[in-house]
Design an enzyme around this catalytic site. Sequence first.
Site, PDB file in Angstrom:
ATOM      1  CE  LYS A 294      -4.125  -1.932   0.079  1.00 52.92           C
ATOM      2  NZ  LYS A 294      -5.022  -1.967   1.242  1.00 52.92           N
TER       3      LYS A 294
ATOM      4  NE  ARG B 231      -6.988  -9.053  -0.742  1.00 55.25           N
ATOM      5  CZ  ARG B 231      -6.545  -8.199  -1.657  1.00 55.25           C
ATOM      6  NH1 ARG B 231      -5.754  -7.181  -1.305  1.00 55.25           N
ATOM      7  NH2 ARG B 231      -6.893  -8.347  -2.924  1.00 55.25           N
TER       8      ARG B 231
END
Length: 280
Positions: free
Chosen positions: A222, A257
């Site tokens: 991210k 995840r």
Amino acid sequence: MWWKTTLGRTDLSRNGRIMGILNVTPDSFSDGGKHEGCAALEHARRMIAEGAQIIDIGGESTRPGAPEVTAKEEIARTRPVIEALRKEWQGSISIDTSKAAVAAAALEAGADIVNDVSGLTADPEMSPLCARTGCGVVVMHMQGDPRTMQLAPSYGDVVAEVITFFEERISTLASAGIDPECICLDPGIGFGKTVEHNLALLRALPLLSVGGRPVLLGVSRKSFIGKTLGSMDLADRAWPTVAITAWARDAGARIHRVHEVKPNVEALRMTEAIMHGVCS
């Protein structure tokens, strides 16, 4: 702490799970176009060999500004991969979608979890589908939608607002017939949040297990990691992701995840050995 899917009940009290990311899209922010067709199945096999216990398959990019694709196209991208993987593997398969038609096709093909970035709010047919099938459900928080979410994220208190959202979703989905034991909660790191919002949610992880439901965390690659560390090179986000996996497991997150499976599995198991005093 149990999580129920169509494959049965999984005890997450002591051991968390690594969910491997399999994007079968041409435009995902970090691996678009790499895992289409036969390459997708090979990548799934590689992640399973490295210790992934859930494979999360997505056919539509949710990166900021990503264009929508039709349900037909999403099904064409994901269903063949799910069918092929299910024929050779008995582990959990998740479909990453907000469209009920795509989820229905995936569940029919062998998936047992629906991972919906809208928290089952985008498609009115999604809740009845999940209730009827008894699949596992990942309820994610997102402010806005993937096309607008990062334009100007704003909260009075991001932690309180995410908790309120989870409380409402659990109540509403239970009223719709979804067993609360099927629900997993995802705070949606990077989905309609600034760096500061993301860090605040990570600090508050112990508070986010609303109703005793397990928390899923998706931080892999991210942009907030790059912004925090001052590097926009995707390669520089891999080891910080591993660090967050270890820290987040100690803070209560049960599902992680990730793109790079092996180092995150190792971090998860090492952390759990320290927490419980035994190798697991």
